[in-house]
Design a protein around this motif. Structure first.
Motif, short mmCIF file in Angstrom:
data_model
loop_
_atom_site.label_atom_id
_atom_site.label_comp_id
_atom_site.label_asym_id
_atom_site.label_seq_id
_atom_site.Cartn_x
_atom_site.Cartn_y
_atom_site.Cartn_z
N ILE A 23 0.84 -1.20 0.00
CA ILE A 23 0.00 0.00 0.00
C ILE A 23 0.87 1.25 0.00
N ALA A 24 1.96 1.23 0.79
CA ALA A 24 2.86 2.38 0.83
C ALA A 24 3.53 2.61 -0.52
N VAL A 25 3.96 1.52 -1.18
CA VAL A 25 4.58 1.65 -2.50
C VAL A 25 3.56 2.19 -3.50
N LEU A 26 2.34 1.72 -3.45
CA LEU A 26 1.29 2.22 -4.34
C LEU A 26 1.06 3.72 -4.12
N ALA A 27 1.04 4.14 -2.85
CA ALA A 27 0.88 5.56 -2.55
C ALA A 27 2.07 6.37 -3.05
N GLY A 28 3.28 5.83 -2.89
CA GLY A 28 4.47 6.52 -3.37
C GLY A 28 4.48 6.71 -4.87
N ILE A 29 3.87 5.78 -5.60
CA ILE A 29 3.80 5.91 -7.05
C ILE A 29 2.69 6.86 -7.47
N ALA A 30 1.55 6.78 -6.80
CA ALA A 30 0.37 7.54 -7.23
C ALA A 30 0.43 9.01 -6.84
N ILE A 31 1.04 9.32 -5.68
CA ILE A 31 1.04 10.69 -5.17
C ILE A 31 2.31 11.40 -5.63
N GLY A 32 2.16 12.61 -6.10
CA GLY A 32 3.32 13.38 -6.54
C GLY A 32 2.91 14.69 -7.15
N GLU A 33 3.84 15.31 -7.90
CA GLU A 33 3.54 16.57 -8.56
C GLU A 33 2.32 16.43 -9.45
N THR A 34 2.23 15.32 -10.14
CA THR A 34 1.06 14.98 -10.95
C THR A 34 0.44 13.73 -10.36
N ALA A 35 -0.79 13.85 -9.87
CA ALA A 35 -1.46 12.69 -9.28
C ALA A 35 -1.84 11.69 -10.36
N ILE A 36 -1.64 10.41 -10.06
CA ILE A 36 -1.97 9.33 -10.99
C ILE A 36 -2.91 8.37 -10.27
N GLU A 37 -4.00 8.01 -10.93
CA GLU A 37 -4.99 7.12 -10.33
C GLU A 37 -4.35 5.76 -9.98
N PRO A 38 -4.69 5.20 -8.82
CA PRO A 38 -4.17 3.87 -8.47
C PRO A 38 -4.48 2.82 -9.51
N SER A 39 -5.64 2.94 -10.17
CA SER A 39 -5.99 1.95 -11.21
C SER A 39 -4.99 2.01 -12.37
N ILE A 40 -4.54 3.22 -12.72
CA ILE A 40 -3.55 3.37 -13.79
C ILE A 40 -2.22 2.76 -13.36
N VAL A 41 -1.88 2.97 -12.10
CA VAL A 41 -0.63 2.38 -11.57
C VAL A 41 -0.68 0.87 -11.68
N LEU A 42 -1.78 0.27 -11.25
CA LEU A 42 -1.91 -1.19 -11.29
C LEU A 42 -1.93 -1.72 -12.71
N GLN A 43 -2.59 -0.99 -13.62
CA GLN A 43 -2.62 -1.42 -15.02
C GLN A 43 -1.24 -1.31 -15.67
N THR A 44 -0.49 -0.28 -15.30
CA THR A 44 0.88 -0.15 -15.81
C THR A 44 1.74 -1.32 -15.35
N LEU A 45 1.63 -1.65 -14.07
CA LEU A 45 2.39 -2.79 -13.55
C LEU A 45 1.99 -4.09 -14.25
N ALA A 46 0.69 -4.24 -14.50
CA ALA A 46 0.23 -5.44 -15.21
C ALA A 46 0.78 -5.49 -16.63
N ASN A 47 0.82 -4.33 -17.30
CA ASN A 47 1.37 -4.28 -18.66
C ASN A 47 2.84 -4.64 -18.68
N LYS A 48 3.61 -4.10 -17.73
CA LYS A 48 5.05 -4.30 -17.75
C LYS A 48 5.46 -5.69 -17.25
N LEU A 49 4.71 -6.20 -16.27
CA LEU A 49 5.09 -7.48 -15.67
C LEU A 49 4.48 -8.68 -16.39
N TRP A 50 3.26 -8.50 -16.88
CA TRP A 50 2.57 -9.64 -17.47
C TRP A 50 2.01 -9.36 -18.86
#
Length: 344
Positions: A23-50
């Motif tokens: 959860i902390a890693v997901l928050a570290g990826i999603a929160i920043g100068e430009t907010a990114i939806e957690p669903s986009i983060v998970l979909q990106t990981l799915a694209n790159k890993l699988w």
């Protein structure tokens, strides 16, 4: 005496720890100068890993995979590693103020890294982590010699005072090298890096930081009973059949190695190795079987949170992460000291 934990209890704790860290890693990826939806983060990981095949904006995908994910992983590894180093040094030296930053290890690693980056020592044959490790070892060796030759105080107090002197010496050497040999642009970049900078972190840094922390965890688990014994003094450890000199050498080398790796990647970050072990002892007690994994987890969570704050506190600007750890760590450490005084 604490009761032994069942296998089911250990599994539950492991699953809970992994979940919290994820959860902390997901928050570290999603929160920043430009907010990114957690669903986009998970979909990106799915694209790159699988190779899931989700249709995503290439910019968002690049930010997640190439920038924020490695940055967050290195922040977590750095927090865990520095917390473990502080735990090792506090147990070996029986001093609650012992940590890599205070004992000069971090300052020496910074000097070694600057020698490689600015002066070009080694002619390109020596990498930045090797230079940082050499600087860390030299710094701690100097601190140990100075502490041994000094008189009039306890051994732990001597090494703390020697560490402060060593830190000032190597910080001065680093500043001298930067002033003498670095260009204005190099000096600005290095000074920002010395305060703790995760902006330049990429996947190559991840493959250095995570194995270093894994090695430190394995070493600490292997010597967990020795660390318990050292908290009562080296004489007590020797009476239990522990090879004091060999064990101390291995553990200090481990702390210097991890500190050097982290400093070569992100620069000097204070208070993590000092505050986290103190806070964790209040939660789980003094047995290193629990202290080691809990310190690593809390250290990782702390530095990931500090990295998030460094990106969002000032709009359009990223603060050095060492500034955030100091702003949080100093008041927390003061509260721990006050609480300890009241308990006594």
């Amino acid at each position: 005496m604490s009761r032994p934990i069942s296998r089911l209890g250990l599994l539950a704790r492991l699953i809970g720890s992994v979940t919290i860290l994820a959860i902390a890693v997901l928050a570290g990826i999603a929160i920043g100068e430009t907010a990114i939806e957690p669903s986009i983060v998970l979909q990106t990981l799915a694209n790159k890993l699988w190779t899931a095949g989700y249709g995503l904006d290439p910019i968002d995908e690049g930010i997640v995979w190439s920038y924020r994910l490695p940055r967050t992983l290195v922040a977590g590894a750095c927090g865990a590693g520095l917390a473990i180093c502080g735990l090792i040094l506090q147990a070996l030296l029986r001093n609650p103020l012992a940590e890599p930053y205070l004992l000069g290890i971090s300052a020496g690693a910074s000097t070694g890294a600057v020698l490689i980056a600015v002066i070009g020592v080694g002619g390109g044959l020596i990498s930045l982590p090797v230079g940082a490790f050499a600087g860390a070892v030299v710094a701690f060796g100097l601190v140990a010699i100075l502490a041994r030759t000094s008189r009039g105080a306890s051994a732990s107090s001597q090494i703390i005072l020697a560490g402060i002197a060593g830190s000032q010496l190597f910080n001065a050497l680093t500043a001298y090298l930067i002033t003498k040999s670095a260009s204005a642009e190099q000096a600005r970049g290095i000074m920002f890096w010395l305060l703790g900078n995760l902006s330049g972190v990429r996947w190559s840094s991840v493959w250095m930081a995570i194995p270093a922390v894994a090695i430190a965890l394995l070493v600490c688990f292997w010597y967990r009973r020795a660390l318990d014994a050292f908290t009562f003094g080296s004489d007590s450890a020797a009476s239990l059949g522990i090879p004091v000199r060999q064990t101390r050498t291995v553990l200090i080398a481990c702390a210097a190695f991890v500190t050097a790796i982290m400093v070569s990647i992100v620069g000097s970050i204070g208070f993590v190795g000092l505050v986290i072990p103190h806070a964790v002892r209040l939660l789980v007690g003094s047995r290193h079987t629990r202290l080691v994994p809990t310190s690593a987890l809390v250290g990782a969570l702390f530095l990931i949170s500090a990295d998030i704050l460094s990106r969002i506190l000032i709009k359009g600007q990223v603060l050095p992460i060492g500034v955030i750890t100091a702003l949080i760590g100093a008041p927390v450490f003061a509260l721990l000291l006050i609480r300890g005084a009241r308990v006594r």
